[in-house]
Design an enzyme around this catalytic site. Sequence first.
Site, PDB file in Angstrom:
ATOM      1  N   MET A 126     -32.759 -19.670  13.193  1.00 38.53           N
ATOM      2  CA  MET A 126     -32.467 -20.521  14.443  1.00 38.53           C
ATOM      3  C   MET A 126     -31.499 -19.775  15.733  1.00 38.53           C
ATOM      4  SD  MET A 126     -30.283 -24.456  13.213  1.00 38.53           S
ATOM      5  CE  MET A 126     -29.995 -23.733  11.959  1.00 38.53           C
ATOM      6  N   GLU A 128     -30.615 -16.734  17.716  1.00 34.45           N
ATOM      7  CA  GLU A 128     -31.122 -15.315  18.160  1.00 34.45           C
ATOM      8  C   GLU A 128     -30.436 -14.583  18.719  1.00 34.45           C
ATOM      9  OE1 GLU A 128     -33.604 -16.321  20.927  1.00 34.45           O
ATOM     10  OE2 GLU A 128     -35.180 -17.551  19.457  1.00 34.45           O
ATOM     11  N   SER A 133     -24.620 -20.955  19.392  1.00 40.02           N
ATOM     12  CA  SER A 133     -23.650 -22.245  19.941  1.00 40.02           C
ATOM     13  C   SER A 133     -25.297 -22.934  20.408  1.00 40.02           C
ATOM     14  CB  SER A 133     -22.854 -21.958  20.180  1.00 40.02           C
ATOM     15  OG  SER A 133     -21.673 -21.609  19.135  1.00 40.02           O
ATOM     16  N   GLU A 242     -26.193 -30.221   6.481  1.00 40.16           N
ATOM     17  CA  GLU A 242     -26.015 -28.399   6.400  1.00 40.16           C
ATOM     18  C   GLU A 242     -23.757 -28.698   6.796  1.00 40.16           C
ATOM     19  OE1 GLU A 242     -27.889 -25.893   9.412  1.00 40.16           O
ATOM     20  OE2 GLU A 242     -25.960 -24.567   9.127  1.00 40.16           O
ATOM     21  N   GLN A 279      11.822 -20.524  -3.042  1.00 42.81           N
ATOM     22  CA  GLN A 279      11.740 -21.453  -2.728  1.00 42.81           C
ATOM     23  C   GLN A 279      10.706 -21.656  -1.735  1.00 42.81           C
ATOM     24  OE1 GLN A 279      14.163 -23.163   0.244  1.00 42.81           O
ATOM     25  NE2 GLN A 279      14.690 -25.209  -0.595  1.00 42.81           N
ATOM     26  N   GLY A 340       0.841  -7.346  -2.049  1.00 44.04           N
ATOM     27  CA  GLY A 340      -0.642  -5.875  -1.966  1.00 44.04           C
ATOM     28  C   GLY A 340      -2.222  -5.947  -2.746  1.00 44.04           C
ATOM     29  N   ASN A 366     -16.386 -24.188  14.703  1.00 39.98           N
ATOM     30  CA  ASN A 366     -15.592 -25.005  14.693  1.00 39.98           C
ATOM     31  C   ASN A 366     -15.417 -25.442  16.131  1.00 39.98           C
ATOM     32  OD1 ASN A 366     -15.870 -24.873  11.729  1.00 39.98           O
ATOM     33  ND2 ASN A 366     -13.985 -24.808  12.162  1.00 39.98           N
ATOM     34  N   GLU A 367     -15.407 -24.733  16.886  1.00 42.48           N
ATOM     35  CA  GLU A 367     -14.982 -25.144  18.331  1.00 42.48           C
ATOM     36  C   GLU A 367     -16.832 -26.629  18.972  1.00 42.48           C
ATOM     37  OE1 GLU A 367     -15.180 -22.151  17.824  1.00 42.48           O
ATOM     38  OE2 GLU A 367     -13.557 -21.857  17.433  1.00 42.48           O
TER      39      GLU A 367
HETATM   40  C1  LIG Z   1     -23.252 -14.824   7.170  1.00 42.18           C
HETATM   41  C2  LIG Z   1     -23.935 -15.314   8.300  1.00 42.18           C
HETATM   42  C3  LIG Z   1     -24.739 -16.204   7.849  1.00 42.18           C
HETATM   43  C4  LIG Z   1     -25.652 -16.897   8.518  1.00 42.18           C
HETATM   44  N1  LIG Z   1     -27.061 -17.439   7.917  1.00 42.18           N
HETATM   45  C5  LIG Z   1     -27.404 -18.078   8.947  1.00 42.18           C
HETATM   46  C6  LIG Z   1     -29.059 -18.849   8.953  1.00 42.18           C
HETATM   47  O1  LIG Z   1     -29.638 -18.580   7.998  1.00 42.18           O
HETATM   48  N2  LIG Z   1     -29.480 -19.214  10.135  1.00 42.18           N
HETATM   49  C7  LIG Z   1     -29.804 -18.950  11.788  1.00 42.18           C
HETATM   50  O2  LIG Z   1     -29.982 -20.142  12.093  1.00 42.18           O
HETATM   51  N3  LIG Z   1     -27.635 -18.661  11.682  1.00 42.18           N
HETATM   52  C8  LIG Z   1     -27.788 -18.107  10.941  1.00 42.18           C
HETATM   53  N4  LIG Z   1     -25.978 -17.334  10.645  1.00 42.18           N
HETATM   54  C9  LIG Z   1     -25.638 -17.558  12.376  1.00 42.18           C
HETATM   55  C10 LIG Z   1     -25.010 -18.386  13.072  1.00 42.18           C
HETATM   56  O3  LIG Z   1     -24.769 -19.711  13.012  1.00 42.18           O
HETATM   57  C11 LIG Z   1     -24.183 -18.386  14.376  1.00 42.18           C
HETATM   58  O4  LIG Z   1     -23.537 -16.854  14.495  1.00 42.18           O
HETATM   59  C12 LIG Z   1     -22.847 -19.261  15.175  1.00 42.18           C
HETATM   60  O5  LIG Z   1     -24.283 -20.229  15.115  1.00 42.18           O
HETATM   61  C13 LIG Z   1     -22.249 -19.086  15.853  1.00 42.18           C
HETATM   62  O6  LIG Z   1     -23.798 -18.646  17.062  1.00 42.18           O
HETATM   63  P1  LIG Z   1     -23.282 -17.046  17.998  1.00 42.18           P
HETATM   64  O7  LIG Z   1     -22.915 -15.831  16.544  1.00 42.18           O
HETATM   65  O8  LIG Z   1     -24.502 -17.049  18.250  1.00 42.18           O
HETATM   66  O9  LIG Z   1     -22.045 -17.229  18.659  1.00 42.18           O
HETATM   67  P2  LIG Z   1     -22.096 -17.018  20.129  1.00 42.18           P
HETATM   68  O10 LIG Z   1     -22.393 -18.750  20.274  1.00 42.18           O
HETATM   69  O11 LIG Z   1     -21.824 -16.929  21.123  1.00 42.18           O
HETATM   70  O12 LIG Z   1     -20.258 -18.066  20.641  1.00 42.18           O
HETATM   71  C14 LIG Z   1     -19.267 -17.048  20.220  1.00 42.18           C
HETATM   72  C15 LIG Z   1     -17.887 -18.129  20.917  1.00 42.18           C
HETATM   73  O13 LIG Z   1     -18.327 -18.396  21.325  1.00 42.18           O
HETATM   74  C16 LIG Z   1     -17.309 -20.605  20.937  1.00 42.18           C
HETATM   75  N5  LIG Z   1     -18.761 -21.181  21.804  1.00 42.18           N
HETATM   76  C17 LIG Z   1     -19.998 -20.942  22.300  1.00 42.18           C
HETATM   77  N6  LIG Z   1     -20.108 -22.122  23.003  1.00 42.18           N
HETATM   78  C18 LIG Z   1     -18.821 -23.008  23.095  1.00 42.18           C
HETATM   79  C19 LIG Z   1     -18.665 -23.892  24.087  1.00 42.18           C
HETATM   80  N7  LIG Z   1     -19.352 -24.334  24.634  1.00 42.18           N
HETATM   81  N8  LIG Z   1     -17.066 -24.555  23.807  1.00 42.18           N
HETATM   82  C20 LIG Z   1     -16.312 -23.736  22.969  1.00 42.18           C
HETATM   83  N9  LIG Z   1     -16.518 -22.175  23.077  1.00 42.18           N
HETATM   84  C21 LIG Z   1     -17.394 -21.836  22.275  1.00 42.18           C
HETATM   85  C22 LIG Z   1     -18.265 -19.632  19.602  1.00 42.18           C
HETATM   86  O14 LIG Z   1     -17.463 -21.261  19.029  1.00 42.18           O
HETATM   87  C23 LIG Z   1     -17.094 -18.961  19.015  1.00 42.18           C
HETATM   88  O15 LIG Z   1     -16.315 -19.151  19.436  1.00 42.18           O
HETATM   89  C24 LIG Z   1     -25.483 -16.596  10.300  1.00 42.18           C
HETATM   90  C25 LIG Z   1     -23.973 -16.183  10.809  1.00 42.18           C
HETATM   91  C26 LIG Z   1     -23.453 -15.414  10.006  1.00 42.18           C
HETATM   92  C27 LIG Z   1     -22.551 -14.545  10.068  1.00 42.18           C
END
Ligand SMILES: Cc1cc2nc3c(=O)[nH]c(=O)nc-3n(C[C@H](O)[C@H](O)[C@H](O)COP(=O)(O)OP(=O)(O)OC[C@H]3O[C@@H](n4cnc5c(N)ncnc54)[C@H](O)[C@@H]3O)c2cc1C
Length: 385
Positions: A126, A128, A133, A242, A279, A340, A366-367
């Site tokens: 998915m 790119e 997100s 998922e 504690q 450590g 989580n956002e």
């Molecule tokens: C180890 C690993 C495995 C993965 N495997 C897959 C896979 O198999 N297939 C696949 O398709 N993808 C995969 N991914 C991609 C993953 O799903 C994305 O990295 C993730 O969805 C976040 O997208 P992004 O990296 O573009 O971050 P962005 O969308 O650029 O987000 C950056 C920050 O902005 C925040 N943000 C974005 N939109 C909002 C909003 N509306 N409101 C508030 N905050 C927001 C996000 O929460 C994040 O903190 C993988 C990623 C990793 C690192």
Amino acid sequence: MRRHIFESEHEQFRESARRFFQTEIGPNGARWRAQGYVDREAFRRAGELGYLLMWADERYGGSGVADFRYEQILIEENARYGERGFFMTLHSRLVAPYIGQLGTEEQKARILPKCARGETILGIAMTEPDAGSDLAGIRTRAEDRGDYWLLNGSKTYISNGQIGDLFVVVARTDPQRPHGLGLFLVERGMEGFARGRNLAKMGLKAQDTSELFFDNVKVPKANVLGDPTKGFHYLTHFLAEERLITACGSVANAQAAFDITLAYVKERRAFGRPIGTFQSSRFRLAEMRARIDAVQVFVDQCVLEHNAGRLDAVTAAEAKLLATELEGEVVDACVQLHGGAGYMEEYEIARMYTDARITRIFAGSNEIMREIIGRALDLDERKLK
Ligand SMILES: Cc1cc2nc3c(=O)[nH]c(=O)nc-3n(C[C@H](O)[C@H](O)[C@H](O)COP(=O)(O)OP(=O)(O)OC[C@H]3O[C@@H](n4cnc5c(N)ncnc54)[C@H](O)[C@@H]3O)c2cc1C
């Protein structure tokens, strides 16, 4: 806290699964982390033992067991005794159901048995470089050329990206509609389909994560999954499961980190006594114990709801949010309690810390989970303007 969701047949299944992860997966972890990917043999062996695509009908190589508790057990045993970078559930329960539920008879008969045997390894593409997100920003294009669809674009961060043989690729089929997406089955060896490098990550070192490139790939019509304009709708449906999968893994990781740390603080001594008897350590562990129990109960309830076909997207988002935040906090506190040693890669807890960081980001950050939950409270700014 005692868990009440499992019957005796689940416990028997857990015992044999545990043996598999203890003897055939865990011992390979260090080598797989060093090479950056899991041996294909691991998938084949899991297939041989009947652990892949358990939900699928027997004629497609599965065992017709839809009960998610069996998958939950595999996730938990892998977390505890296997290798967190072995993404067997992504293959088996996250991607394969797209084919099982949306595929034609021909697609299911052609593809699923090989997936169940672990010969064909699956991934889903998915994300790119400019769309994570926000899936509505996907630019990879698929054009209908009569006999085939012409696919152009690229994906990134794709799990099983190096060892994978078949990917469900999300591509734009309607440039006018933000949600005009389709799902396409792209197979190893298709002309114009290439993989980038195995991306270097802070954790999950045994899991291969890659870029994928599509340069005029002719995807046959036989490899279109469902209606090529309804991809967005399909994704929304499958993403709930998922999130449950991620939640099950995260709470299991939190539990494993807790157990490792409890044993450690009983052994390690400072100022003439085990560090667990200070504690501050005892309180920290007590807090963790209580919170892990609470989240486990919630996740277990979600599993039962899912089995009954009642798990909605909002509740799944709650489970993902709670479990992954818990995992993050627990592994952080556990590193601290190790001192450590907790910073040394040879200690499991150090790897758990770096492996855990991704769970708050992937499977919907989580956002985004908070957005899903918040909008369900009728706090959607798009509707309240
Ligand atoms: C180890 C690993 C495995 C993965 N495997 C897959 C896979 O198999 N297939 C696949 O398709 N993808 C995969 N991914 C991609 C993953 O799903 C994305 O990295 C993730 O969805 C976040 O997208 P992004 O990296 O573009 O971050 P962005 O969308 O650029 O987000 C950056 C920050 O902005 C925040 N943000 C974005 N939109 C909002 C909003 N509306 N409101 C508030 N905050 C927001 C996000 O929460 C994040 O903190 C993988 C990623 C990793 C690192």
